[in-house]
Design a protein around this motif. Structure first.
Motif, short mmCIF file in Angstrom:
data_model
loop_
_atom_site.label_atom_id
_atom_site.label_comp_id
_atom_site.label_asym_id
_atom_site.label_seq_id
_atom_site.Cartn_x
_atom_site.Cartn_y
_atom_site.Cartn_z
N UNK A 43 78.26 24.54 -59.81
CA UNK A 43 78.83 23.22 -59.09
C UNK A 43 78.58 22.06 -59.77
N UNK A 44 77.33 21.83 -60.28
CA UNK A 44 77.02 20.53 -61.02
C UNK A 44 77.56 20.58 -62.29
N UNK A 45 77.68 21.67 -63.04
CA UNK A 45 78.42 21.52 -64.24
C UNK A 45 79.97 21.52 -64.05
N UNK A 46 80.31 21.81 -62.74
CA UNK A 46 81.76 21.46 -62.85
C UNK A 46 82.17 20.13 -62.26
N UNK A 47 81.31 19.57 -61.58
CA UNK A 47 81.36 18.19 -61.05
C UNK A 47 81.04 17.14 -61.92
N UNK A 48 80.28 17.39 -62.89
CA UNK A 48 80.23 16.33 -64.02
C UNK A 48 81.37 16.00 -64.97
N UNK A 49 82.09 16.86 -65.35
CA UNK A 49 83.09 16.38 -66.11
C UNK A 49 84.10 15.44 -65.33
#
Length: 184
Positions: A43-49
């Motif tokens: 979730x974090x890796x997907x939200x940052x972009x």
């Protein structure tokens, strides 16, 4: 699509390295906890972009003439940073416990690079929702596997994951530059 998958793998490598460290340190993790760990990182890796995209879109019109150079500098810089970090042995110290606060902190720390990539997505006019979803899913799957592998192989693979990620990011940065300048 292939470039997006490669980018997703590269971005996930910091999270994968930490997931391997978690697995090697906490060998008795239950399946449900491994799912939570992978979900938090994904979730974090997907939200940052998405966050980076929103920042980048606000000024992408001003830099269209040299956006490929910005993408090149960001991606190769992030790749170089990952290669440098691959030779630092800090993961075991970062994983002090598996509380929600620690997991979120680790997830955000390992996904800051993805925010910078989100800025390049704005310049390249990428479908950000699709890209973020792919990055989140790839990170989830790789982190799930990494915790499981870490339980068996320990810290042997941590730096190798970051080396792979760094090399992929540098390669993608070079590819974007060469394509946009007509050299490829």
């Amino acid at each position: 699509m292939e470039m997006l998958l490669l980018l997703a793998v590269a971005l996930a490598m910091d999270s994968v390295a930490v997931s391997i460290a978690i697995g090697s340190k906490y060998k008795e993790l239950l399946f449900s906890k491994i799912l939570v760990i992978a979900a938090v990182f994904g979730l974090s890796q997907g939200a940052m972009p998405l966050a980076g995209y929103l920042i980048g879109i606000s000024f992408s019109g001003y830099v269209q003439a040299y956006d490929h150079w910005i993408a090149f500098v960001l991606l190769t810089g992030l790749g170089g940073k990952m290669l440098y970090e691959a030779y630092q042995d800090e993961f075991d110290e970062e994983v002090t416990d598996l509380s929600t606060k620690t997991l979120i902190t680790l997830a955000v720390a390992t996904s800051i690079d993805a925010m910078a990539v989100g800025v390049t997505f704005a310049f390249l006019q990428t479908d950000i929702y699709f890209a973020s979803a792919i990055i989140a899913l790839v990170t989830f799957a790789l982190c799930f596997g990494a915790v499981t592998i870490g339980k068996k192989l320990g810290s042997l693979l941590e730096s190798k994951a970051e080396i792979l990620g760094g090399v992929i990011l540098i390669g993608l940065g070079c590819k974007i530059l060469l394509e946009h300048t007509g050299w490829l």
